[in-house]
Structures are given as C-alpha cells and as structure tokens.
Scaffold this motif. Structure first.
Motif, short mmCIF file in Angstrom:
data_model
loop_
_atom_site.label_atom_id
_atom_site.label_comp_id
_atom_site.label_asym_id
_atom_site.label_seq_id
_atom_site.Cartn_x
_atom_site.Cartn_y
_atom_site.Cartn_z
N LEU A 53 0.83 -1.21 0.00
CA LEU A 53 0.00 0.00 0.00
C LEU A 53 0.87 1.26 0.00
O LEU A 53 0.53 2.24 -0.66
CB LEU A 53 -0.90 0.02 1.24
N GLU A 54 1.96 1.24 0.74
CA GLU A 54 2.84 2.42 0.79
C GLU A 54 3.29 2.80 -0.61
O GLU A 54 3.32 3.96 -0.98
CB GLU A 54 4.06 2.13 1.68
N ARG A 55 3.62 1.79 -1.41
CA ARG A 55 4.07 2.06 -2.78
C ARG A 55 2.93 2.62 -3.62
O ARG A 55 3.11 3.56 -4.38
CB ARG A 55 4.57 0.78 -3.44
N LEU A 56 1.76 2.02 -3.46
CA LEU A 56 0.59 2.49 -4.22
C LEU A 56 0.24 3.93 -3.83
O LEU A 56 -0.02 4.77 -4.70
CB LEU A 56 -0.60 1.55 -3.94
N LEU A 57 0.24 4.21 -2.53
CA LEU A 57 -0.17 5.53 -2.05
C LEU A 57 0.82 6.61 -2.50
O LEU A 57 0.43 7.70 -2.88
CB LEU A 57 -0.29 5.52 -0.52
N ALA A 321 -7.46 -1.78 -4.38
CA ALA A 321 -6.72 -2.64 -5.31
C ALA A 321 -5.23 -2.37 -5.12
O ALA A 321 -4.79 -1.24 -5.29
CB ALA A 321 -7.13 -2.33 -6.74
N LEU A 322 -4.46 -3.38 -4.77
CA LEU A 322 -3.06 -3.16 -4.38
C LEU A 322 -2.13 -2.86 -5.56
O LEU A 322 -1.06 -2.29 -5.38
CB LEU A 322 -2.52 -4.38 -3.62
N HIS A 323 -2.55 -3.23 -6.77
CA HIS A 323 -1.60 -3.11 -7.89
C HIS A 323 -2.11 -2.27 -9.05
O HIS A 323 -1.51 -2.29 -10.10
CB HIS A 323 -1.23 -4.51 -8.40
N ASN A 324 -3.23 -1.57 -8.87
CA ASN A 324 -3.72 -0.76 -9.98
C ASN A 324 -3.06 0.63 -9.94
O ASN A 324 -3.48 1.50 -9.19
CB ASN A 324 -5.24 -0.63 -9.95
N PHE A 325 -2.03 0.79 -10.76
CA PHE A 325 -1.29 2.06 -10.82
C PHE A 325 -1.81 2.93 -11.97
O PHE A 325 -1.24 3.97 -12.26
CB PHE A 325 0.22 1.80 -10.98
N ALA A 326 -2.88 2.50 -12.64
CA ALA A 326 -3.48 3.31 -13.71
C ALA A 326 -4.63 4.15 -13.15
O ALA A 326 -4.61 5.37 -13.21
CB ALA A 326 -3.97 2.41 -14.83
N THR A 327 -5.63 3.49 -12.56
CA THR A 327 -6.70 4.17 -11.83
C THR A 327 -6.66 3.63 -10.40
O THR A 327 -7.36 2.66 -10.10
CB THR A 327 -8.10 3.87 -12.43
N PRO A 328 -5.84 4.22 -9.55
CA PRO A 328 -5.79 3.68 -8.18
C PRO A 328 -7.16 3.76 -7.52
O PRO A 328 -7.80 4.82 -7.52
CB PRO A 328 -4.77 4.60 -7.49
N LEU A 329 -7.62 2.63 -7.01
CA LEU A 329 -8.90 2.57 -6.30
C LEU A 329 -8.56 2.33 -4.84
O LEU A 329 -8.19 1.23 -4.45
CB LEU A 329 -9.77 1.45 -6.88
N ILE A 330 -8.64 3.40 -4.07
CA ILE A 330 -8.18 3.37 -2.68
C ILE A 330 -9.36 3.59 -1.75
O ILE A 330 -10.00 4.64 -1.80
CB ILE A 330 -7.10 4.45 -2.45
N ARG A 331 -9.67 2.61 -0.94
CA ARG A 331 -10.82 2.63 -0.02
C ARG A 331 -12.12 2.92 -0.80
O ARG A 331 -12.87 3.82 -0.46
CB ARG A 331 -10.61 3.63 1.12
N TYR A 332 -12.34 2.12 -1.78
CA TYR A 332 -13.47 2.30 -2.70
C TYR A 332 -14.67 1.50 -2.19
O TYR A 332 -14.60 0.29 -2.00
CB TYR A 332 -13.00 1.82 -4.07
N GLU A 333 -15.75 2.21 -1.99
CA GLU A 333 -16.98 1.55 -1.53
C GLU A 333 -17.67 0.96 -2.74
O GLU A 333 -18.24 1.67 -3.55
CB GLU A 333 -17.88 2.56 -0.82
N ILE A 334 -17.63 -0.36 -2.82
CA ILE A 334 -18.03 -1.02 -4.07
C ILE A 334 -19.54 -1.09 -4.25
O ILE A 334 -20.05 -1.25 -5.34
CB ILE A 334 -17.35 -2.41 -4.17
#
Ligand code: ZN
Length: 457
Positions: A53-57, A321-334
């Motif tokens: 997560l640190e890398r994604l954030l 999503a831990l690996h989506n570096f295109a559209t980061p979805l962070i704490r997304y209420e699905i």
C-alpha cells in the motif's frame, strides 16, 4: 490440477518439463507465491499488504490529481511505518465520486513496466456505471487468482465448460459463431462455450443438453431457472461435475437445490469488473466461508461509523486494489454489503467474509411465457450519458418502467437511444416509461436489484 497436467511449453522441441512462454512464466511465478501466502498468518498478510500500500499511495499522491489533496492525511508517515489505523484516515471513495472525477483519477505517469492501460466498464452492483483503467499487472494478478481458484477445486483443465453470463465484444462474437475459448491459463485447456444470459432459459437448456458440459458457470438466479425447467422436462446433464456461480448473492437454497436435483456441488465466488476475483468460497468449508484474495486487494467491512465490523456484523465493503497504478482505487466503496467473518478452520490465513449481499437478478417474463435474465445496462453509450444510477422494473407483461438518477433529464434523442437499447435486450416491444428519482434504494434484503419483475413467473 488433476493427474499429470503439464503446462504449455513455448520452446521448440521441448515438451516436458515445459518451458513456458513469458506471459505464462510470469503467471506461474505469481501463482507459486499465492500457493504459499494463502497459508500465511493473517498478521503476515496484513504486514505485506501495508508495505505494498505504501508504494501504491506514494504513486497515487504524486501522479493522480484526484489523490493529491486526499492523501495529505498521511503526511509525515515514514516508509515502512504505515499502519492500518493510519490508512483508515483516508476518506472512503464513493462511486459517485469516481463518476465525477473522471480523468482526474487516472495516473499521469503509469510505470512503463505495468503495460498499456485498458478500459474497464462496469455498472457494478448498484446500477451506477463507471469506467476505470487496468494494466497488464492487474491482469496478471487476476489470472493468478483465477488459477488458484481452479486449483482449490481440483478442476480438470482438459474438460469442457459452458458459460452463461453477460458477454461483451469478442465473447459475443465467439458465442454467435459457436466457437469455444480456453478457460484455464498456462495449461492445455478444454473448451469453454459461451452463451449470453439474455438467452431464453428454454433455449439455454436445449443448448446445455447438446453441449453436455463438465462444468457450468452462471448466475445463481439463472441456475435456479435452469434447474426448475430441467425438472419439468425430466432433463439431466449427464457429464456435469460442478456448477460455479458468480455475479449475485448465492442463496443457500440454490446450493441445496443443485445438489438435490442435479447431484452436483455449487462453488461460489464474488467478483467485480474493477477488481476481478474478490472472494472465493473455502474449498473445505463451502457454507459461510469466503476467502478474500488478500494478495491483490485489501478488503474492509465497515459499519455506519466507518469502523471495521466485528465478526457476524454486516457492513459496507470497502476495497483497495493493491496493484492498480493506472486508476488507483483506494478505499473504494463497491456498493455491496458483507457479513464480516472470523478465521477459517481450513487454516488459510486469507481474511474471511461469511457472506456477501450483492445484487439480485430477476427473470423478465414475455407475453409468450418465455423467460430470461435480462442484462440491460451494458451498452457502451450509457457511460457517456449523465446517468448516475439506473434500474428497470417490469410492471406488467407489456410495460417497463426505467428508473433513473441523472444529472439532468435525457434529451428526447438520448431517451430514444436508451429505449432502443433496452427493447433490443427485452425482445418484445414493451411500453416504456422513464421515472427520474433522487436515489434508487436497495431492497429491504440489502441487495440491489438492477432489474425487478413484478409479474409472477
Ligand atoms: Zn477456509
């Protein structure tokens, strides 16, 4: 995997041991890790999720305009020191925010080795259309999770699968041409034949009898309709070994009915277009034990105060999503609810949910008596309209009501286009009425119904 399956070899003259092609080699490299990490203790999994997560954030904060301001709540946290408590300071991302953010949610600098981004369109479980981007890396992780899922249930990759779900693009072409596609990655795969779930149930059943598949993949509501009709007609699917369900909340009664009437087990998984495979029922404990694919995503089940639910409590699912570096979805209420789980007796450390309250699907009934599960909002042009949420109600054998939450009323031309698209799916010239609403609520069960029929089947 069953028996002596050998992966596909990509090297001239070498059959065994296989030397896989690059894409398959990457798949096996990740799969090998997932095979181990599923047994890690929950604490070890969380620790590695936080490092990822640190890398994604860091990537999102610096290359995605939408997150610049939003992630300032984490300022001052040193690398290697992110905790789950700190992560929870990030506001929950709602579907409506994704709709509003548009391009501001896309990274300005996707790492080159993540591959070219591609678009993922989804209406999700709440009838709210959104489009996000994925990459080769998100695709690879999804393929690896899918393969682990097949291995959990010891599927024989050489066998034939029939798939009845909503289809898009090339899948529709393959279905129309009667051409199969492979269903297992990296191994010589048996054929998967496709059928759109909009196909009338009677036609589906005839097709299944002709195909005589070993595995069937479909929605629970469609499975229920198929079982009912097969009983009326006294039909058995001779080769069938297992039914895999997806796309809707699975009622335990459907599992029981399939075991009793078809003599085969149901294996259920929860997935979404944006995240791929999210949770899969435990191979050893089918009822009320869904393992989360924690190597590719962080799942939180939150109560009304945005605090994590205790086991047994039902709350909103929030995913990163831990690996989506295109559209980061962070704490997304699905948009789906889940009952939080505890640990599983199988010994896997993958986090658990006891059950998922996703969407439910209903059968559309035509005046001819034909029935099928309609999939109304998967037309591409819908994503360009100012529609926030959409639901279709069958009010009678001749009438459909289209309920919309929209930024503005559709123009007559737009309305005509939506109408033509719905009627093409409905296979009958229904009268159509458009109702504009501020919000479309969930049913009392907690499930969202993208289509509901008030006509008794
Ligand atoms: Zn388990």
């Amino acid at each position: 995997m069953v028996g002596d399956s050998v992966p596909i070899s990509g090297c001239t003259g070498v059959a065994w041991p296989a030397v896989p092609k690059r894409q398959d080699a990457l798949l096996f490299a990740v799969l090998r890790q997932l095979d181990e990490t599923q047994w890690w203790p929950a604490e070890a999994l969380l620790a590695h999720q936080l490092r990822q997560l640190e890398r994604l954030l860091a990537h999102a904060a610096t290359t995605v305009p939408f997150y610049g301001e939003r992630l300032k709540v984490l300022q001052g946290i040193k690398t290697g020191a992110l905790t789950y408590e700190a992560f929870r300071r990030i506001p929950v991302l709602r579907r409506a925010e994704i709709q509003e953010a548009g391009e501001a949610l896309v990274s300005r600098k996707i790492p080159a080795d993540h591959g070219a981004p591609f678009e993922i369109k989804t209406s999700g479980s709440t009838g709210r259309p959104v489009a996000v981007k994925g990459t080769a890396v998100t695709g690879l992780m999804l393929r690896a999770s899918n393969m682990r899922y097949h291995l959990w249930f010891k599927r024989d990759f050489t066998k034939k699968t029939a798939c009845i779900r909503m289809l898009r693009g090339r899948q529709i072409e393959a279905a129309n041409a009667g051409k199969p596609v492979p269903w297992a990655d990296g191994y010589p795969s048996g054929p998967m034949y496709l059928r759109h779930v909009n196909t009338p149930v009677a036609e589906q059943l005839d097709w299944l009898v002709a195909q005589n598949p070993d595995y069937l993949l479909t929605f629970p509501s469609n499975l229920t309709a198929l079982i009912r009709l097969s009983l009326q007609r006294g039909i058995k699917l001779a080769n069938l070994k297992e039914v895999a369900t997806l796309g809707e909340a699975l009622d335990p009664a459907v599992r029981e009915s399939c075991a009793k009437n078809w003599g085969v087990p149901v294996v259920d998984a929860y997935s979404s277009q944006e995240f791929g495979l999210i949770a899969v029922q435990c191979p050893e404990h089918p009822e009320a034990h869904y393992h989360v694919m924690a190597e590719t995503m962080l799942l939180e089940v939150l109560n009304d105060r945005d605090a994590p639910c205790a086991p047994g409590e039902t709350g909103r699912m929030v995913l990163t999503a831990l690996h989506n570096f295109a559209t980061p979805l962070i704490r997304y209420e699905i948009g789906d609810l889940a009952e939080a789980g505890t640990s599983c007796p199988c010994g896997r450390g993958l986090p658990m949910v006891a059950r998922v309250l996703g969407r439910t699907r209903n059968m559309l009934v035509l005046p001819s008596g034909e029935q099928f599960c309609p999939r109304f909002i998967f037309e591409d042009f819908i994503y360009a309209l100012p529609i926030r949420q959409i639901q279709v109600i069958q009010e009678s054998l001749e009438e459909l009501a289209v309920r919309l939450v929209a930024d503005r009323k559709l123009t007559p031309e737009e309305q005509e286009r939506v109408k033509a698209s719905l009627l093409a799916v409905a296979r009958h010239p229904f009268r159509l009425r458009f109702d504009y609403l501020p919000e479309i609520p969930r049913a009392a069960s907690g499930k969202f119904e993208e289509f509901r029929s008030e006509v008794a089947a």
